[in-house]
Design a protein around this motif. Structure first.
Motif, short mmCIF file in Angstrom:
data_model
loop_
_atom_site.label_atom_id
_atom_site.label_comp_id
_atom_site.label_asym_id
_atom_site.label_seq_id
_atom_site.Cartn_x
_atom_site.Cartn_y
_atom_site.Cartn_z
N LEU A 165 11.54 -6.66 23.05
CA LEU A 165 10.71 -6.86 21.87
C LEU A 165 9.65 -5.77 21.75
CD1 LEU A 165 10.31 -10.75 22.00
CD2 LEU A 165 11.78 -9.42 20.46
N LYS A 166 9.12 -5.34 22.88
CA LYS A 166 8.14 -4.25 22.87
C LYS A 166 8.80 -2.94 22.42
CE LYS A 166 5.18 -6.31 26.42
NZ LYS A 166 4.73 -6.27 27.84
N LYS A 167 10.00 -2.68 22.93
CA LYS A 167 10.73 -1.48 22.52
C LYS A 167 11.06 -1.52 21.03
CE LYS A 167 14.08 0.11 25.09
NZ LYS A 167 15.33 0.14 25.89
N LEU A 168 11.38 -2.71 20.55
CA LEU A 168 11.71 -2.87 19.13
C LEU A 168 10.49 -2.57 18.26
CD1 LEU A 168 13.93 -3.78 17.15
CD2 LEU A 168 13.08 -6.13 17.41
N GLY A 171 9.88 1.02 17.88
CA GLY A 171 10.92 1.77 17.17
C GLY A 171 11.89 2.49 18.08
N ARG A 172 11.90 2.13 19.36
CA ARG A 172 12.78 2.79 20.31
C ARG A 172 14.20 2.24 20.26
NH1 ARG A 172 9.61 2.21 25.78
NH2 ARG A 172 11.60 3.02 26.58
N ILE A 173 14.36 1.03 19.70
CA ILE A 173 15.67 0.44 19.45
C ILE A 173 15.64 -0.16 18.05
CG2 ILE A 173 16.39 0.00 21.84
CD1 ILE A 173 15.24 -2.78 21.64
N ASP A 174 16.81 -0.50 17.52
CA ASP A 174 16.90 -1.00 16.14
C ASP A 174 17.02 -2.51 16.05
OD1 ASP A 174 17.05 1.68 15.00
OD2 ASP A 174 19.07 1.76 15.86
N LEU A 175 17.65 -3.13 17.04
CA LEU A 175 17.92 -4.57 16.99
C LEU A 175 17.81 -5.19 18.38
CD1 LEU A 175 21.08 -4.66 14.69
CD2 LEU A 175 18.85 -5.64 14.12
N VAL A 176 17.45 -6.47 18.40
CA VAL A 176 17.45 -7.25 19.64
C VAL A 176 18.10 -8.60 19.35
CG1 VAL A 176 16.04 -8.50 21.31
CG2 VAL A 176 15.40 -6.18 20.63
N ALA A 196 4.53 -9.93 17.06
CA ALA A 196 5.30 -10.83 16.20
C ALA A 196 5.19 -10.43 14.73
CB ALA A 196 4.85 -12.27 16.40
N ALA A 197 4.01 -10.00 14.32
CA ALA A 197 3.80 -9.63 12.91
C ALA A 197 4.59 -8.37 12.54
CB ALA A 197 2.32 -9.41 12.64
N GLN A 198 5.02 -7.61 13.54
CA GLN A 198 5.76 -6.38 13.27
C GLN A 198 7.27 -6.58 13.26
OE1 GLN A 198 4.39 -3.01 15.72
NE2 GLN A 198 2.78 -4.35 16.49
N LEU A 199 7.71 -7.78 13.65
CA LEU A 199 9.14 -8.03 13.81
C LEU A 199 9.62 -9.11 12.85
CD1 LEU A 199 9.26 -8.06 17.73
CD2 LEU A 199 9.53 -6.11 16.17
#
Length: 263
Positions: A165-168, A171-176, A196-199
């Motif tokens: 979730l931190k990587k997401l 912007g280091r990954i696209d999906l979790v 949470a507000a960013q995802l």
């Protein structure tokens, strides 16, 4: 009546009601809140933990649970160094070293999480995910739809959902991918809340997969697995499950509602 059912019935008949002497079983699991997790005081909690513990108590037995990295838990089950593992999806590879109970402990609804504002989308076809960088947790199974395409995807494995979730958010990954209950719990924790507000959770579920308790084949616990199902039904009819959903603040999803209609 299938061959496994005949085998179990034969074992039960040969041993009366099964194991007559109280025994202690050593189980393993992943840090998988709100289903199974170790709290800040080192105690094990969670809906699945309380449910499984109650079933074993009804059987006249007790359990202990170690929360370990999933790869370690699976390795201990393969060698028979531990007795049982939960909650776990069934697949042919796992059936080679585990005897599963027959009734699902909980249906796990797997969703995909993305960064808000990203162009990432999901149309319900897992094949559409191959262009994206996807963060997974080591040795975690995300259901047959995802696993069928695993070798075609760009996956980055880490030990925990929190790391993904931190990587997401960065912007280091696209999906979790994650089961809905655990993702909701994790995103509600103080240390993760700012993320949470960013995802965002994508609208369509990736899969809905029943999850079980598995017993090490090396330990020859087929009778215990059969007994578990008998007592599991009794616990489910007691109304305990709905109380645990409320206790652990687990949202009543349509999948859970359908599941509970069986009891």
């Amino acid at each position: 009546m299938n061959s496994r059912t005949r085998l179990v019935l034969g074992l039960l008949l040969a041993t009366g009601s099964g194991l007559a002497v109280a025994d202690h079983f050593r189980c393993v699991s992943l840090q998988y809140p709100p289903l199974v997790y170790q709290n800040n005081e080192g105690q094990i909690e969670g809906l699945a933990f309380e449910l499984v513990s109650t079933v074993f108590k009804q059987m006249g037995h007790s359990i202990s649970v170690e929360v370990l990295p999933w790869a370690r838990s699976l390795a201990l089950m393969k060698t028979g160094e531990r007795d049982c593992i939960f909650t776990i999806f069934r697949n042919p590879e796992r059936e080679s070293f585990l005897d599963f109970n027959q009734q699902s402990i909980i249906p796990q609804v797997v969703y995909l999480y993305a960064k808000k504002g990203s162009a990432v989308s999901y149309d319900g076809n897992p094949g559409s995910l191959t262009p994206y960088r996807i963060g997974t947790v080591s040795k975690i199974n995300y259901g047959p739809k995802f696993e069928e395409l695993r070798n075609k995807m760009m996956l980055e494995e880490v030990p925990t959902l929190e790391q993904n979730l931190k990587k997401l958010a960065l912007g280091r990954i696209d999906l979790v991918p994650s089961n809905f209950y655990t993702a909701s719990y994790t995103l509600g924790q103080d240390e993760i809340k700012p993320l949470a507000a960013q995802l965002t959770k994508l609208a369509l579920p990736l899969d809905t997969v029943p999850s079980y308790i598995g017993f090490a084949k090396e330990r020859n616990l087929q009778v215990v697995a059969a007994q578990f199902d008998v007592h599991f039904k009794k616990v489910m009819h007691s109304g305990m499950y709905r109380k645990l959903l409320k206790k652990y603040d687990i949202q009543m999803t349509p999948e859970l509602r359908d599941y509970l209609r069986n009891y």
